[in-house]
Design an enzyme around this catalytic site. Structure first.
Site, PDB file in Angstrom:
ATOM      1  CG  PHE A 168      -0.308  -0.182   2.522  1.00  0.00           C
ATOM      2  CD1 PHE A 168       0.081   0.915   3.270  1.00  0.00           C
ATOM      3  CD2 PHE A 168      -0.081  -1.454   3.025  1.00  0.00           C
ATOM      4  CE1 PHE A 168       0.686   0.746   4.508  1.00  0.00           C
ATOM      5  CE2 PHE A 168       0.521  -1.635   4.256  1.00  0.00           C
ATOM      6  CZ  PHE A 168       0.905  -0.538   5.005  1.00  0.00           C
ATOM      7  CE1 TYR A 169       3.333   2.825  -4.320  1.00  0.00           C
ATOM      8  CE2 TYR A 169       1.427   1.370  -4.343  1.00  0.00           C
ATOM      9  CZ  TYR A 169       2.696   1.695  -4.785  1.00  0.00           C
ATOM     10  OH  TYR A 169       3.331   0.877  -5.683  1.00  0.00           O
TER      11      TYR A 169
END
Length: 156
Positions: free
Chosen positions: A29-30
């Protein structure tokens, strides 16, 4: 600082499956993803975590920094994810002396299969595996940060 030099391809058949050397379950995830930079957390096989910072325009070469972080911290930071949490299984496949990382996406990105080849070599089309389809290197819609923010590209 390390340079990431990679090419990306859509995968058009399952012919690679008989040549898998290894696999890993990946959840990534970012924390931030804007043009020219991204801050990503990747959890591998539920047992280790790495923070990756990438800088540079989408293309074949970018600056990349990676740092291991405690798994518990990464799991807590998932709550701050920007966009989708990407789930995929990465398969390592050898062909003509190169290792291709074939990512089979799950969840909201199910059906997408992308192969990455990290090498500074200019591998000619005749030496690429037959199971590779269109090259999408430089097409930002197929980068993981874009997939997390925007979902599947319309022309996937």
């Amino acid at each position: 600082m390390a340079k990431e030099i990679e090419r990306k391809f859509l995968v058009t058949s399952d012919d690679w499956r008989g040549h898998v050397d290894g696999r890993a379950a990946i959840r990534q995830f970012y924390l931030a993803a804007v043009d020219g930079r991204s801050f990503r957390l990747r959890i591998r096989d539920g047992s280790s975590a790495v923070l990756t910072l990438k800088f540079g325009a989408h293309g074949r070469e970018r600056d990349e920094f990676e740092y291991p972080i405690p798994l518990r911290d990464a799991e807590e930071m998932q709550e701050f994810a920007v966009g989708l949490v990407i789930e995929k299984t990465r398969h390592e496949v050898r062909h003509n002396g190169y290792v291709y990382e074939v990512d089979v996406f799950a969840g909201a990105l199910a059906g997408l299969v992308i192969a990455e080849l990290e090498t500074p070599d200019d591998v000619q089309k005749a030496k690429l595996p037959q199971w590779l389809g269109r090259e999408v290197t430089g097409e930002s819609a197929f980068y993981n940060a874009s997939l997390a923010r925007n979902g599947l590209p319309v022309a996937a």
